[in-house]
Scaffold this active site. Structure first.
Site, PDB file in Angstrom:
ATOM      1  N   TYR A 165       0.844  -1.205   0.000  1.00 49.74           N
ATOM      2  CA  TYR A 165       0.000   0.000   0.000  1.00 49.74           C
ATOM      3  C   TYR A 165       0.874   1.249   0.000  1.00 49.74           C
ATOM      4  O   TYR A 165       0.568   2.245  -0.655  1.00 49.74           O
ATOM      5  CB  TYR A 165      -0.924   0.015   1.232  1.00 49.74           C
ATOM      6  N   PHE A 170      -7.664  20.803 -25.155  1.00 46.89           N
ATOM      7  CA  PHE A 170      -7.964  19.375 -25.200  1.00 46.89           C
ATOM      8  C   PHE A 170      -9.205  19.159 -24.331  1.00 46.89           C
ATOM      9  O   PHE A 170      -9.390  19.848 -23.327  1.00 46.89           O
ATOM     10  CB  PHE A 170      -6.796  18.493 -24.744  1.00 46.89           C
ATOM     11  N   ARG A 200     -13.209  14.509 -34.512  1.00 44.46           N
ATOM     12  CA  ARG A 200     -12.564  15.608 -33.788  1.00 44.46           C
ATOM     13  C   ARG A 200     -13.010  16.895 -34.472  1.00 44.46           C
ATOM     14  O   ARG A 200     -12.294  17.510 -35.252  1.00 44.46           O
ATOM     15  CB  ARG A 200     -11.035  15.497 -33.799  1.00 44.46           C
ATOM     16  N   PHE A 220     -19.019  13.970 -26.829  1.00 38.16           N
ATOM     17  CA  PHE A 220     -18.591  13.072 -27.909  1.00 38.16           C
ATOM     18  C   PHE A 220     -18.487  11.626 -27.462  1.00 38.16           C
ATOM     19  O   PHE A 220     -18.629  10.716 -28.267  1.00 38.16           O
ATOM     20  CB  PHE A 220     -17.240  13.537 -28.482  1.00 38.16           C
TER      21      PHE A 220
END
Ligand code: PLI
Length: 460
Positions: free
Chosen positions: A73, A125, A383, A450
């Site tokens: 961990y 972006f 795009r 999208f």
């Protein structure tokens, strides 16, 4: 400059079988997917060019690295290996792992952005802009104008326009600009690079205005390839040296390791400032996991450390971009309108010019991506206006100049024959382009539409 061909510097040890489908099967699949290639089942896809994200082929060394995962961990051995690798290749002193790039964007945006701030960037972006907005900021596009012109042959279409930055300071004041986000090999512009000369100018601008320089380094090695090829003084520098130099000029980095670094999952937020690191450690435990694993398993951190080393190898990157250029050049020779120059990770089809009969309100790029799938079983990605979303103030569709279909090439996955099949399919559908119909929304999600939107053909 090397005269060697782009042939791959590896041989294939394992293969994944893929299935061909009939036109009837594809018709049913794309209808069921609401004409959105994100909603297709991967089993119904022959050649998957949706993305280069998380779909690269890992090397035998990376697979071996998985077996050395230390799943403690806290304080995993693999974390320290990854941290040292990030510093060695990318220069950043501190690093918190995240589950992928948007995990890093989330933490960074929450730490640095206050309500009413402006965040300039060399084109948006999707996830980056959304995290900036969720933190109360407004994205401002400061990329050079040539980036919005698919025909411009500018060698560095990812460059920042310093005059646009100055105009922003004039308008809102530098106090309201916490950082500029500069992406290497700008995705939405068509995989277009930024030059080192321009990054140095941005650095100087940041120093003058006391603004941080954040680097979206998702495709930094591909950017380094173009610098080596196109920028004066870099032909004899290695990709590793160029990558290091780019990173050294920046303060902070967000990384989606699923691209350049060829892992299926993972990312990180890296920086040099210890105070920022302390703040990042405070948030990573809330949203991702302890600061020594963030959102990643130990084995995945190991595969990533190895992938980073492989990603800056000159022969690797020459083959990687060489394959993209091979596909692009075939399409160009056939007269298919594509974004020029050919990008680092994908060939972008210019849907406006291929489908001039479909108005942008009817999503030409979305329609073209659906038609390519129907014809060939090849999956690509829109795009254009669907990805651009709606203006956060007016609620109107943002109408980008670039209305593109991205044929994205996963790293080390497909062969030259697959590229030929793809080129042939694109040529076939453009010959019958007049038959392709526009689309209208059936379901429009509120954010990042999208991914999950569905459509119906518009019947005249
Ligand atoms: O998909 P993530 O969360 O690991 O990374 C987000 C992300 C950030 N920056 C850039 C430039 C990206 O390209 C990016 C993700 N790109 C995807 C998924 C793509 O298909 O291009």
């Amino acid at each position: 400059m090397s005269t060697r061909s782009w042939a791959e510097p590896y041989k294939i040890k394992a293969v994944e079988l893929i299935r061909m489908t009939t036109r009837e099967q594809r018709e049913a699949a794309i209808r069921e997917a609401g004409y959105n290639t994100f909603l297709l089942r991967s089993e119904d896809v022959y050649i998957d060019l949706l993305t280069d994200s998380g779909v690269g082929a890992m090397s035998d060394r990376q697979w071996a690295g998985l077996m050395t995962g230390d799943e403690a961990y806290a304080g995993s051995r693999n974390f320290y290996h990854l941290r040292d690798t990030v510093e060695k290749y990318y220069s950043y002193k501190y690093m918190v792992p995240t589950h992928q790039g948007r995990g890093a964007e989330h933490i960074l945006s929450q730490i640095l952005i206050s309500d009413g701030d402006y965040i300039p960037g060399n084109m948006y972006f999707t996830t980056t802009r959304l995290h900036q907005e969720l933190a109360g900021g407004t994205f401002v596009d400061v990329i050079i104008d040539e980036a919005h012109d698919p025909l411009s042959e500018h060698p560095f279409k990812g460059n920042v326009d310093i005059e646009k930055l100055d105009a922003l300071v004039e308008k809102v004041g530098a106090d309201h600009i916490p950082y500029i986000c500069v992406a290497t090999c700008v995705n939405m512009a068509g995989g277009q690079p930024i030059s080192l000369a321009n990054i140095r100018e941005v650095r100087a601008w940041c120093d003058r205005n006391n603004v941080l320089l954040v680097h979206d380094m998702t495709r930094v090695a591909e950017n380094a390839y173009f610098i080596q090829k196109r920028e004066d003084g870099y032909a004899d520098k290695s990709i590793q040296e160029i990558v290091f130099e780019i990173c050294s000029l920046t303060d902070v980095a967000t990384m989606s390791s699923k691209k350049d670094a060829m892992v299926n999952i993972g990312g990180f937020l890296a920086m040099n400032d210890p105070d920022l690191y302390e703040k990042a450690c405070g948030l990573v435990v809330v949203y991702e996991g302890l600061h020594t694993y963030g959102g990643m398993a130990g084995r995945d951190m190991e595969a990533l450390a190895i992938g980073i080393t492989e990603s800056v190898d000159d022969d690797h990157i020459h083959a990687r971009v060489g394959q993209v250029e091979y596909l692009g050049e075939r399409l160009e020779r056939a007269g298919i309108p594509i974004v020029k120059p050919i990008g680092g990770h994908a060939v972008f089809l210019d849907a406006r010019r291929i489908l001039p009969h479909i108005p942008q309100e009817q999503f030409p790029a979305q329609a073209l991506a659906a038609a390519l799938y129907l014809e060939s079983g090849i999956r690509s990605m829109e795009r254009g206006v669907v990805s651009a979303g709606r203006d956060k103030v007016s609620g109107e569709n943002i109408m980008p100049k670039l209305e593109l279909v991205r044929l994205t090439i996963p790293r080390r996955v497909y062969t030259q024959a697959h590229m030929d099949v793809t080129a042939d399919a694109v040529i076939r559908i453009t010959e019958n382009a007049a038959q392709i119909q526009g689309l209208r929304f059936v379901y429009e999600p509120k954010v990042l539409r999208f991914f999950q939107a569905t459509f119906d053909p518009v019947i005249d």
